[in-house]
Design a protein around this motif. Sequence first.
Motif, PDB file in Angstrom:
ATOM      1  N   UNK A 166       9.805  -5.495  -6.944  1.00 30.18           N
ATOM      2  CA  UNK A 166       9.632  -5.617  -5.224  1.00 30.18           C
ATOM      3  C   UNK A 166       8.428  -6.686  -5.201  1.00 30.18           C
ATOM      4  N   UNK A 167       8.460  -7.482  -4.282  1.00 30.85           N
ATOM      5  CA  UNK A 167       7.647  -8.656  -3.728  1.00 30.85           C
ATOM      6  C   UNK A 167       6.339  -7.783  -3.443  1.00 30.85           C
ATOM      7  N   UNK A 168       5.405  -8.826  -3.593  1.00 29.95           N
ATOM      8  CA  UNK A 168       3.937  -8.273  -3.204  1.00 29.95           C
ATOM      9  C   UNK A 168       3.770  -7.613  -2.075  1.00 29.95           C
ATOM     10  N   UNK A 169       4.499  -7.948  -1.106  1.00 30.92           N
ATOM     11  CA  UNK A 169       4.471  -7.403   0.421  1.00 30.92           C
ATOM     12  C   UNK A 169       5.238  -5.788   0.289  1.00 30.92           C
ATOM     13  N   UNK A 170       6.306  -5.916  -0.475  1.00 25.25           N
ATOM     14  CA  UNK A 170       7.174  -4.824  -0.485  1.00 25.25           C
ATOM     15  C   UNK A 170       6.064  -3.665  -1.301  1.00 25.25           C
ATOM     16  N   UNK A 171       5.294  -4.269  -2.204  1.00 26.25           N
ATOM     17  CA  UNK A 171       4.663  -3.319  -3.179  1.00 26.25           C
ATOM     18  C   UNK A 171       3.686  -2.855  -2.398  1.00 26.25           C
ATOM     19  N   UNK A 172       3.009  -3.356  -1.372  1.00 29.56           N
ATOM     20  CA  UNK A 172       2.077  -2.936  -0.597  1.00 29.56           C
ATOM     21  C   UNK A 172       2.548  -1.656   0.235  1.00 29.56           C
ATOM     22  N   UNK A 173       3.658  -2.075   0.694  1.00 28.23           N
ATOM     23  CA  UNK A 173       4.439  -1.132   1.664  1.00 28.23           C
ATOM     24  C   UNK A 173       4.663   0.209   0.839  1.00 28.23           C
ATOM     25  N   UNK A 174       5.322   0.051  -0.454  1.00 27.67           N
ATOM     26  CA  UNK A 174       5.474   1.289  -1.055  1.00 27.67           C
ATOM     27  C   UNK A 174       4.118   1.891  -1.529  1.00 27.67           C
ATOM     28  N   UNK A 175       3.182   1.242  -1.902  1.00 27.47           N
ATOM     29  CA  UNK A 175       1.843   1.948  -1.871  1.00 27.47           C
ATOM     30  C   UNK A 175       1.405   2.748  -0.815  1.00 27.47           C
ATOM     31  N   UNK A 176       1.801   2.243   0.407  1.00 20.46           N
ATOM     32  CA  UNK A 176       1.223   2.771   1.694  1.00 20.46           C
ATOM     33  C   UNK A 176       2.095   4.145   1.961  1.00 20.46           C
ATOM     34  N   UNK A 177       3.335   3.938   1.374  1.00 23.32           N
ATOM     35  CA  UNK A 177       4.140   5.307   1.590  1.00 23.32           C
ATOM     36  C   UNK A 177       3.507   6.260   0.574  1.00 23.32           C
ATOM     37  N   UNK A 178       3.369   5.811  -0.563  1.00 30.29           N
ATOM     38  CA  UNK A 178       2.934   6.624  -1.752  1.00 30.29           C
ATOM     39  C   UNK A 178       1.639   7.490  -1.438  1.00 30.29           C
ATOM     40  N   UNK A 179       0.827   6.696  -0.582  1.00 33.92           N
ATOM     41  CA  UNK A 179      -0.470   7.427  -0.077  1.00 33.92           C
ATOM     42  C   UNK A 179      -0.482   8.519   0.712  1.00 33.92           C
TER      43      UNK A 179
END
Length: 340
Positions: free
Chosen positions: A273-286
Amino acid sequence: MSTVKLSILDRANTRVHDGETVSARQIFAEVTQRAKAAEQLGYHRFWVAEHHSVPGIAGSAPTLLIPHLAAATSRIGLGTGGIMVPSHQPLVIAEHIGTLQALVGSRLDAGLGASVGFTKPVRTALRQTDDAKDYFGDDVDQLIAYLDGTADITAYPQDASQTDLFVLTGGRAAEFAAQRGMGLVLGGPAVTNGLRTTRDVNKAVVAYRENFVPSSRRQQEPYIIASVNIAVAHSRQAAEDLVLSEAWALTRSRSIGVFQPLEEPASIRAAKPSEQQQRRIEQSLATTIYGAQHDVVEQLHRVLTYTQADEIMVTGNIWDPADQQESDRLLMDAWRAAAG
């Protein structure tokens, strides 16, 4: 907190396997197997959801799925998480609930939600006006009148106020639920904010209990269910793999406007995943509770301190149905062990 029950909400997520989307027939078979296993493990309820025209979710008609689950189980509570009130006429909802009450009896609950179609074409297909959500309170009042038998006409089969009613909300509808003597199912930040604090209590739940007005007909007592994504494995990394599929589907939906079938975690990581996608994934995981057994129990205790909930409802779906059932088992084992 040993008296707090565990339940499950299953959305009947679809998934991709060997490049093909698994059939709805198979998905519903897996939902049924999960319900049977949940009953054996001692889960309190098993609810199913309603989503319309979502490629990643087969669960569009919970009132049709519940009788099938009832035939496959014998004692676990069954319910809707929820019936989306703006998608139906109150009379039709009352008839569905009355029919289910006649079929399922005291095992039935009815969770009611205010969500509308995800896109404008879906809302048009459902004949929803732009202000459909604004009528949620009036529609629920009409529904209650049909269920109580106090409306101008009678809904058949008659429910006679036997079915417990719950409002699904992020907190804004807590006062409405209290004034109507209904149960409360909290989700979103109203629950997951508890992961960031160990002292505060959600003000909405305090007000709900203080302002609760019992219905003379249904005779429900104030009751709060905290709904949150949960996955348990033997390590935090393994648990992260379990929740990655849904986090990825949510991330992609923000880009393409469509919630797609769940993908295998290994294929997601391989796609980088791109950097932006990875940030959104991490937001979901949080906002997801995941990890080894003791870590998950500790996080759930934080949520319970914040929500003062009477029950935890496990949401979120895992790509592999075997991993899903193992997560359910590990959670229940850990919860019982923590209760002593």
